[in-house]
Design an enzyme around this catalytic site. Sequence first.
Site, PDB file in Angstrom:
ATOM      1  N   SER A 154       0.833  -1.190   0.000  1.00 27.06           N
ATOM      2  CA  SER A 154       0.000   0.000   0.000  1.00 27.06           C
ATOM      3  C   SER A 154       0.877   1.253   0.000  1.00 27.06           C
ATOM      4  O   SER A 154       1.699   1.429  -0.886  1.00 27.06           O
ATOM      5  CB  SER A 154      -0.964  -0.048   1.191  1.00 27.06           C
ATOM      6  OG  SER A 154      -1.951   0.943   1.103  1.00 27.06           O
ATOM      7  N   ASP A 175      -9.802  -4.841  -4.722  1.00 28.64           N
ATOM      8  CA  ASP A 175      -9.257  -3.893  -3.748  1.00 28.64           C
ATOM      9  C   ASP A 175     -10.105  -2.621  -3.766  1.00 28.64           C
ATOM     10  O   ASP A 175     -10.238  -1.966  -4.813  1.00 28.64           O
ATOM     11  CB  ASP A 175      -7.810  -3.578  -4.136  1.00 28.64           C
ATOM     12  CG  ASP A 175      -7.069  -2.773  -3.089  1.00 28.64           C
ATOM     13  OD1 ASP A 175      -7.693  -1.929  -2.429  1.00 28.64           O
ATOM     14  OD2 ASP A 175      -5.842  -2.973  -2.960  1.00 28.64           O
ATOM     15  N   HIS A 211      -7.310  -5.842  -0.371  1.00 25.62           N
ATOM     16  CA  HIS A 211      -6.139  -5.048   0.019  1.00 25.62           C
ATOM     17  C   HIS A 211      -5.401  -5.607   1.238  1.00 25.62           C
ATOM     18  O   HIS A 211      -4.390  -5.058   1.649  1.00 25.62           O
ATOM     19  CB  HIS A 211      -6.600  -3.615   0.322  1.00 25.62           C
ATOM     20  CG  HIS A 211      -5.516  -2.590   0.362  1.00 25.62           C
ATOM     21  ND1 HIS A 211      -4.847  -2.157  -0.758  1.00 25.62           N
ATOM     22  CD2 HIS A 211      -4.980  -1.894   1.404  1.00 25.62           C
ATOM     23  CE1 HIS A 211      -3.957  -1.241  -0.431  1.00 25.62           C
ATOM     24  NE2 HIS A 211      -4.017  -1.054   0.883  1.00 25.62           N
TER      25      HIS A 211
END
Length: 283
Positions: free
Chosen positions: A151, A227, A261
């Site tokens: 991320s 995601d 995610h």
Amino acid sequence: MGGIFTTVSEAKSFGGVYKKLRHFSPTLQCDMQLSVYLPPLSANGPVPAVYFLSGLTCNEDNFITKAGAIRGASKLEIALICPDTSPRNVSIEGQDLSWDFGAAAAYYLDATEPKWEKHYKMYSYCTRELPELIAKELPVDPQRVSIFGHSVGGHGALISALKNPGVYKSVSAFAPMVNPTKVPWGEKAFTGFLGSVDAGKEYDATELVQRYCGPLLDVLVDQGSVDSFLESQLRTQNFKEASKANTNVNVTVRMQEGYDHGYFFIQTFIDDHLEFHAKHLLG
């Protein structure tokens, strides 16, 4: 453990050793902690290492405890180095008001705004101070180092490799924020820490990959197709498209169907990433 690092805790794992370490950082002007895994061969001398940068709200524990990476790192005889995501135990008004800016959300940049510049220099900490300390204090070969992240940590890994040609043998990322000047997380971070979004172009992987000039850099990106941050914050396709004109980078983006995610996604593909880095570190 003697020297600069103080050992907070340690445990044997897959023939090697996990350590949580603490030290004072002159760059950040505060005490910092990191998690480290040293594989079995490190008992005999320096081994290659992969740095992992975590994302928003995380600290030095998340990856080492959740990703399932230690088994693979032990097998490949590669060390894992996991720094924290921001300065800690510093007093700055407003740093704890938002989950996506301030404490645990420092974006791997060097702040220039007066309120933040004394402590919030995570780019210099992760790419300069910490590697120098690791090379002095731990059995890690500083000439055989790669980097990856998740991320906003994936953003940190990509910009670290692109801004330091030849330092990292390879770079990879899980669901990285790749074009922060074009998304809300990055706009907020760059305005707050740097004074403007435009100043953030020096920390934008999509900008940097177009002008990277150095040894051929292999890049692996895994992105989950479901995601929730993909379109709003990550913009994976922008980075892929921007890289195509630069023959100094070899970018592979894998869209993983049905994955989101989180850390179940990382667990699924962690061995692929470790093996990707091992090919460059051990070859």
